[in-house]
Design an enzyme around this catalytic site. Structure first.
Site, mmCIF file in Angstrom:
data_model
loop_
_atom_site.group_PDB
_atom_site.id
_atom_site.type_symbol
_atom_site.label_atom_id
_atom_site.label_comp_id
_atom_site.label_asym_id
_atom_site.label_seq_id
_atom_site.Cartn_x
_atom_site.Cartn_y
_atom_site.Cartn_z
ATOM 1 N N ALA A 1 0.833 -1.204 0.000
ATOM 2 C CA ALA A 1 0.000 0.000 0.000
ATOM 3 C C ALA A 1 0.877 1.267 0.000
ATOM 4 O O ALA A 1 2.054 1.222 0.336
ATOM 5 C CB ALA A 1 -0.871 -0.010 1.251
ATOM 6 N N ARG B 1 -0.705 -4.018 14.494
ATOM 7 C CA ARG B 1 0.667 -3.558 14.260
ATOM 8 C C ARG B 1 1.002 -2.542 15.337
ATOM 9 O O ARG B 1 0.548 -1.400 15.303
ATOM 10 C CB ARG B 1 0.787 -2.987 12.866
ATOM 11 C CG ARG B 1 0.440 -4.081 11.862
ATOM 12 C CD ARG B 1 0.332 -3.665 10.453
ATOM 13 N NE ARG B 1 -0.369 -4.713 9.712
ATOM 14 C CZ ARG B 1 -0.972 -4.519 8.563
ATOM 15 N NH1 ARG B 1 -0.963 -3.334 7.997
ATOM 16 N NH2 ARG B 1 -1.594 -5.518 7.975
ATOM 17 N N LYS C 1 -3.812 -14.982 -2.213
ATOM 18 C CA LYS C 1 -2.594 -14.561 -1.505
ATOM 19 C C LYS C 1 -2.825 -14.756 -0.014
ATOM 20 O O LYS C 1 -3.703 -14.106 0.565
ATOM 21 C CB LYS C 1 -2.308 -13.092 -1.808
ATOM 22 C CG LYS C 1 -1.138 -12.510 -1.046
ATOM 23 C CD LYS C 1 -0.859 -11.080 -1.516
ATOM 24 C CE LYS C 1 0.370 -10.503 -0.869
ATOM 25 N NZ LYS C 1 0.148 -10.019 0.480
ATOM 26 N N HIS D 1 1.761 -12.065 4.631
ATOM 27 C CA HIS D 1 1.589 -10.615 4.643
ATOM 28 C C HIS D 1 2.825 -9.936 5.255
ATOM 29 O O HIS D 1 2.727 -8.906 5.915
ATOM 30 C CB HIS D 1 0.336 -10.262 5.450
ATOM 31 C CG HIS D 1 -0.513 -9.171 4.845
ATOM 32 N ND1 HIS D 1 -1.765 -9.385 4.351
ATOM 33 C CD2 HIS D 1 -0.287 -7.855 4.681
ATOM 34 C CE1 HIS D 1 -2.283 -8.245 3.912
ATOM 35 N NE2 HIS D 1 -1.394 -7.291 4.096
ATOM 36 N N GLY E 1 7.776 -12.974 1.313
ATOM 37 C CA GLY E 1 8.082 -12.901 2.743
ATOM 38 C C GLY E 1 9.541 -13.174 3.036
ATOM 39 O O GLY E 1 9.988 -14.314 2.956
ATOM 40 N N GLY E 2 10.286 -12.115 3.335
ATOM 41 C CA GLY E 2 11.662 -12.289 3.804
ATOM 42 C C GLY E 2 12.684 -12.601 2.737
ATOM 43 O O GLY E 2 13.823 -12.914 3.067
ATOM 44 N N ARG F 1 15.467 -11.790 0.578
ATOM 45 C CA ARG F 1 16.432 -10.681 0.593
ATOM 46 C C ARG F 1 17.676 -10.950 -0.232
ATOM 47 O O ARG F 1 18.466 -10.023 -0.481
ATOM 48 C CB ARG F 1 16.869 -10.383 2.048
ATOM 49 C CG ARG F 1 15.706 -10.015 2.980
ATOM 50 C CD ARG F 1 15.065 -8.678 2.610
ATOM 51 N NE ARG F 1 13.954 -8.345 3.473
ATOM 52 C CZ ARG F 1 12.659 -8.589 3.183
ATOM 53 N NH1 ARG F 1 12.327 -9.165 2.040
ATOM 54 N NH2 ARG F 1 11.709 -8.248 4.027
ATOM 55 N N ARG G 1 9.033 -5.235 1.110
ATOM 56 C CA ARG G 1 9.797 -4.127 1.702
ATOM 57 C C ARG G 1 11.035 -3.718 0.896
ATOM 58 O O ARG G 1 11.309 -2.515 0.791
ATOM 59 C CB ARG G 1 10.165 -4.464 3.148
ATOM 60 C CG ARG G 1 8.925 -4.558 4.064
ATOM 61 C CD ARG G 1 9.318 -4.893 5.485
ATOM 62 N NE ARG G 1 8.191 -5.133 6.364
ATOM 63 C CZ ARG G 1 7.570 -6.313 6.511
ATOM 64 N NH1 ARG G 1 7.958 -7.366 5.802
ATOM 65 N NH2 ARG G 1 6.566 -6.433 7.351
HETATM 66 C C1 LIG Z 1 4.073 -1.472 3.950
HETATM 67 C C2 LIG Z 1 3.407 -2.716 3.453
HETATM 68 C C3 LIG Z 1 2.122 -2.635 2.912
HETATM 69 C C4 LIG Z 1 1.478 -3.778 2.452
HETATM 70 N N1 LIG Z 1 0.259 -3.665 1.859
HETATM 71 C C5 LIG Z 1 -0.355 -4.772 1.367
HETATM 72 C C6 LIG Z 1 -1.625 -4.674 0.737
HETATM 73 O O1 LIG Z 1 -2.192 -3.589 0.603
HETATM 74 N N2 LIG Z 1 -2.194 -5.810 0.283
HETATM 75 C C7 LIG Z 1 -1.593 -7.033 0.430
HETATM 76 O O2 LIG Z 1 -2.138 -8.048 -0.008
HETATM 77 N N3 LIG Z 1 -0.378 -7.149 1.006
HETATM 78 C C8 LIG Z 1 0.245 -6.061 1.484
HETATM 79 N N4 LIG Z 1 1.476 -6.177 2.067
HETATM 80 C C9 LIG Z 1 2.131 -7.501 2.135
HETATM 81 C C10 LIG Z 1 3.016 -7.744 0.922
HETATM 82 O O3 LIG Z 1 2.242 -7.984 -0.226
HETATM 83 C C11 LIG Z 1 3.923 -8.967 1.097
HETATM 84 O O4 LIG Z 1 3.140 -10.068 1.478
HETATM 85 C C12 LIG Z 1 5.042 -8.772 2.094
HETATM 86 O O5 LIG Z 1 5.500 -7.453 2.131
HETATM 87 C C13 LIG Z 1 6.190 -9.709 1.727
HETATM 88 O O6 LIG Z 1 7.173 -9.684 2.672
HETATM 89 P P1 LIG Z 1 8.536 -8.811 2.569
HETATM 90 O O7 LIG Z 1 8.142 -7.396 2.833
HETATM 91 O O8 LIG Z 1 9.331 -9.432 3.659
HETATM 92 O O9 LIG Z 1 9.152 -9.020 1.199
HETATM 93 C C14 LIG Z 1 2.126 -5.047 2.550
HETATM 94 C C15 LIG Z 1 3.412 -5.119 3.091
HETATM 95 C C16 LIG Z 1 4.055 -3.977 3.538
HETATM 96 C C17 LIG Z 1 5.440 -4.100 4.106
#
Ligand SMILES: Cc1cc2nc3c(=O)[nH]c(=O)nc-3n(C[C@H](O)[C@H](O)[C@H](O)COP(=O)(O)O)c2cc1C
Length: 366
Positions: free
Chosen positions: A78, A170, A232, A256, A288-289, A291, A311
């Site tokens: 987002a 959070r 997802k 997520h 997820g994770g 890097r 991220r």
């Molecule tokens: C700041 C932020 C906002 C996110 N917003 C959404 C969202 O709007 N919809 C969604 O399905 N996932 C959202 N996610 C989850 C990401 O799609 C994803 O699953 C996650 O960031 C993957 O992990 P990583 O950040 O370790 O790569 C968000 C994640 C972050 C960090």
């Protein structure tokens, strides 16, 4: 020096408002799942092959008939304009230039149409890979109108986030009092419909987390669109089987980024059972994770077709707009290429569970 994702995060932290940094970096509860997503990769040790003469490598993968230049896509996140004034337009430009997939978030601070138009400008062949992530809303007419917009704008798949019957807690955001976007920024896909049932009177519809949802809603979605549907956030193998039965076309194994339920398995831990459950019937992706290139190789070895990163892209965006996101994507490309070469693989096709050795004993940290 920007050599790693961690370097980008450190630079991003220095330029971002600390409250916004916490929003991007943070996760639910004790953030143990967020951390586990990264550290669990280290439990999988690689067993490379040698002397295979793979001097020409091709990182490309194909998803629903569309070629991506590498098995690393952009996860939906987002509020990109909170990270950089160019927001989603910058992210989509970088993805298009890198010929990889961007999954656009419903909660984008730019309209899905503008994002698609920008991607088309920069895609090498004018045909960028774009999927649209959405939370199915209880207002079905509104949900359908959003899907028609995504179809009309040329998105090629719908990614339905199913790990959010309610918002995760959070705690960084609670402590910081971060509840909403600052003035001037809004969820542009939700503008102009404030009188609907989810309306807040602000001119922008709220995104409803719908705990009443069941598989019937997926059946409804299946009936109204021909776009491929991915879920997802399905982590349980039984749900993976149900997804196939309900006509779902793909799964994105995700928790997520640890932002919903803390204590959930790391995604790389959940992946093998999901892959086994779908038994090749539909593609499985993971986020997820991730890097490092070696994380990507490990996910592929356990049966993912591709991974997505959340991220890391936000850190690139914060430090350098489109160029920063481009740097992060090229960092991944280079790292995946090197990891494949060192594993004796010419591309994702050569990667299988044979590249993984036994897990080491004892605790690990990163
Ligand atoms: C700041 C932020 C906002 C996110 N917003 C959404 C969202 O709007 N919809 C969604 O399905 N996932 C959202 N996610 C989850 C990401 O799609 C994803 O699953 C996650 O960031 C993957 O992990 P990583 O950040 O370790 O790569 C968000 C994640 C972050 C960090």
């Amino acid at each position: 020096m920007r050599l790693t994702v961690a370097d980008f995060e450190a630079e991003a932290r220095a330029v971002l408002d600390p409250v916004h940094y916490d929003f991007f970096a943070g996760a639910a509860g004790d953030e143990s799942t967020r951390q586990a997503n990264e550290t669990a990769f280290d439990r999988l040790r690689l067993l490379p092959r040698i002397l295979r003469g793979n001097d020409k490598r091709d990182l490309g993968v194909s998803l629903f008939g569309r070629a991506l230049s590498m098995p690393v896509a952009i996860a939906p996140t987002a509020f990109h304009r909170l990270a950089h004034p160019d927001g989603e337009l910058a992210t989509t430009r970088a993805a298009a230039e890198a010929s990889t997939l961007m999954i656009v978030a419903m909660a984008a601070t730019t309209t899905l149409e503008q994002i698609a138009e920008e991607a088309r400008k920069y895609a090498t062949d004018g045909d960028p890979a774009l999927w649209f992530q959405l939370y199915l809303q209880p207002d079905l007419a509104f949900t359908e109108s959003l899907i028609r917009r995504a179809e009309g704008a040329g998105y090629q798949a719908l990614v339905v986030t199913v790990d959010s019957p309610v918002f995760g807690r959070r705690e960084r955001d609670h402590r910081n009092g971060f509840r909403d976007l600052p003035p001037g920024l809004r969820c542009e896909n939700l503008v102009g419909d404030e009188l609907g049932p989810g309306g807040s009177g602000s001119g922008v519809r709220d995104i409803v987390m719908d705990a009443t949802m069941t598989w019937e809603r997926i059946d409804w979605l299946r009936a109204i669109t021909r776009l491929p549907i991915l879920l997802k956030g399905a982590l349980h193998p039984e749900d993976a089987r149900l997804a196939v039965r309900h006509g779902v076309d793909g799964l994105l194994v995700s928790n997520h980024g640890g932002r919903q339920l803390d204590g959930v398995a790391a995604t790389i831990e959940a992946l093998p059972a999901v892959v086994a459950a779908v038994a090749g019937r539909i593609p499985v992706l993971l986020d997820g994770g991730v890097r490092r290139g070696t994380d990507v190789v490990r996910a592929l070895a356990l049966g993912a077709v591709a991974v997505a990163v959340g991220r890391p892209v936000l850190w690139g965006l914060a430090v350098g707009g489109a160029a920063g996101v481009g740097e992060v994507l090229e960092l991944f490309r280079d790292d995946v290429d090197r990891a494949l070469a060192l594993c004796g693989a010419a591309g994702p096709r050569d990667v299988d569970a044979g590249l993984l050795g036994p897990a080491p004993a004892g605790p690990l940290s990163r």
